[in-house]
Scaffold this active site. Structure first.
Site, PDB file in Angstrom:
ATOM      1  N   VAL A  29       8.923 -10.710   4.271  1.00 61.94           N
ATOM      2  CA  VAL A  29       9.525 -11.930   3.686  1.00 61.94           C
ATOM      3  C   VAL A  29      10.618 -12.308   4.600  1.00 61.94           C
ATOM      4  CG1 VAL A  29      10.793 -12.774   1.644  1.00 61.94           C
ATOM      5  CG2 VAL A  29       8.839 -11.297   1.491  1.00 61.94           C
ATOM      6  N   ASP A 133      -2.127   8.835   3.394  1.00 63.69           N
ATOM      7  CA  ASP A 133      -3.203   9.767   4.313  1.00 63.69           C
ATOM      8  C   ASP A 133      -3.050   9.916   5.695  1.00 63.69           C
ATOM      9  OD1 ASP A 133      -4.013   9.878   1.481  1.00 63.69           O
ATOM     10  OD2 ASP A 133      -5.765   8.345   1.826  1.00 63.69           O
TER      11      ASP A 133
HETATM   12  O1  F6P Z   1      -5.412   6.952  -0.644  1.00 63.04           O
HETATM   13  C1  F6P Z   1      -4.326   7.475  -1.182  1.00 63.04           C
HETATM   14  C2  F6P Z   1      -4.853   8.353  -2.120  1.00 63.04           C
HETATM   15  O2  F6P Z   1      -3.617   8.893  -2.641  1.00 63.04           O
HETATM   16  C3  F6P Z   1      -5.585   9.505  -1.809  1.00 63.04           C
HETATM   17  O3  F6P Z   1      -4.840  10.560  -0.849  1.00 63.04           O
HETATM   18  C4  F6P Z   1      -6.405  10.120  -3.018  1.00 63.04           C
HETATM   19  O4  F6P Z   1      -7.480  10.822  -2.596  1.00 63.04           O
HETATM   20  C5  F6P Z   1      -6.614   8.689  -3.697  1.00 63.04           C
HETATM   21  O5  F6P Z   1      -5.578   7.771  -3.083  1.00 63.04           O
HETATM   22  C6  F6P Z   1      -6.065   8.851  -5.201  1.00 63.04           C
HETATM   23  O6  F6P Z   1      -6.689   7.488  -5.624  1.00 63.04           O
HETATM   24  P1  F6P Z   1      -6.029   7.087  -7.073  1.00 63.04           P
HETATM   25  O7  F6P Z   1      -4.542   6.850  -7.165  1.00 63.04           O
HETATM   26  O8  F6P Z   1      -6.883   6.033  -7.410  1.00 63.04           O
HETATM   27  O9  F6P Z   1      -6.401   8.396  -7.939  1.00 63.04           O
END
Ligand code: F6P
Length: 327
Positions: A29, A133
């Site tokens: 922004v 991740d």
């Molecule tokens: O991609 C980020 C993440 O936190 C991963 O590490 C995990 O597998 C997934 O998202 C969990 O997703 P949600 O928040 O939809 O349960």
């Protein structure tokens, strides 16, 4: 280089939230205003784009958010945007708001959506890697990774205290989807004995052999398990180890979504700030369909498809360091 007609930028966060997303929104922004561009926030990721949840943002609208976890724009994993109709509705919303280019902050799914959107509706998009991740090719670190591994390290430090007090063996599961970046980094930083990651084939027997070797000199231990490990999650692995080593006093902790929250670290705030500026300037320079990342300290652009498809290697050197230091 092509200079894009003064774009009106739409910025949004999508997929799992990560600490530092707010710092990235603020940077986009402010950089847009610095360059004299209009900028709007799209709430709730691609779902919000479909629903037209869009508001123009001024420089002061992003005050006081650099230090906050989560995302003030909210996020979602949109099913609607996977359909042609959903994407057509999203394009109609952007047209109504006068938005001509996007900055998408998210991960693999976010960028896959941006590829389809540009192909069908010609919307120029630059992506920022927003995920704990660290699983995107084209950047050494993703926004949120550093905060997540610091949180994991602090949690494991606390588990270490109780593990050693009770001579217990802990299996600590961390997120990371199908990669082991969070697991390996937090394992080394917390002095864990062993790590189970999807990138390396390790059987339960390999693990129990290692734990038996250590048993001679250690009465407690910590194994960090990446949620995507092929041997299963921490509970499954702990059960299998208990069958082979019934004398062990074993406990399991799953850190889960704890790793997604909290105030971003210095590293994440700086990364998000730099990438936000880079994304706006990339759009101005006529770039599209690419993710802005940082490699060896430099800002670089990587085509979305490559950022999604190419696998970033887990550091073999860090794996070796872990095993050397766990003796
Ligand atoms: O991609 C980020 C993440 O936190 C991963 O590490 C995990 O597998 C997934 O998202 C969990 O997703 P949600 O928040 O939809 O349960």
């Amino acid at each position: 280089m092509v200079i894009m007609e003064r774009p009106h930028i739409g910025v949004f966060t999508s997929g799992g939230d990560s600490p530092g997303m707010n710092a990235a929104i603020r940077a986009v922004v402010r950089a847009a205003h610095y360059h004299g561009l209009r900028v709007s926030g799209i709430e709730g990721g691609y779902d919000g784009m479909i629903q037209g949840r869009i508001r123009e943002l001024g420089v002061r609208d992003v005050s006081g958010i650099i230090q906050r976890g989560g995302t003030v724009l909210r996020s979602a994993r949109s099913k609607g945007f996977l359909t042609n109709e959903g994407r057509a509705q999203a394009k109609a919303s952007l047209d109504r708001a006068g938005i001509t280019a996007l900055v998408a902050i998210g991960g693999n799914g976010t960028f896959a959506g941006a590829i389809a959107f540009d192909k069908e509706h010609g919307v120029a998009t630059i992506g920022l890697p927003g995920t704990i991740d660290n699983d995107l090719y084209g950047t050494d670190r993703t926004i949120g990774f550093d905060t997540a591994v610091n949180t994991a390290m602090q949690a494991i430090d606390r588990i270490r205290d109780t593990a050693s007090s009770h001579d217990r063996h802990f299996f600590v599961e961390v997120m990371g989807r199908d990669t082991g970046f969070i697991a390996l980094t937090s394992a080394v930083a917390s002095g864990a004995e062993y790590v189970m990651v999807p990138e390396r084939m390790q059987t339960i027997d390999d693990l129990t052999d290692a734990l038996r070797e250590e048993a001679a000199s250690k009465s407690s231990s910590i194994v960090v398990v990446a949620e995507g490990d092929e041997a299963g999650g921490a509970f499954a692995i702990a059960r299998a180890v208990k069958e082979r080593m019934p004398d062990r006093d074993i406990r399991v902790t799953v850190l889960g979504h704890l790793l997604r929250g909290g105030a971003p670290t210095v590293a994440d705030r700086i990364l998000a700030s730099r990438l936000g500026v880079a994304a706006v300037e990339a759009l101005l320079a006529g770039e599209r369909g690419k993710m802005a990342g940082e490699i060896n300290g430099e800002m670089v652009l990587t085509p979305f498809q490559m950022a999604i498809d190419k696998r970033k290697d887990l550091s073999g050197e860090l794996l070796r360091v872990l095993s050397i230091l766990a003796i």
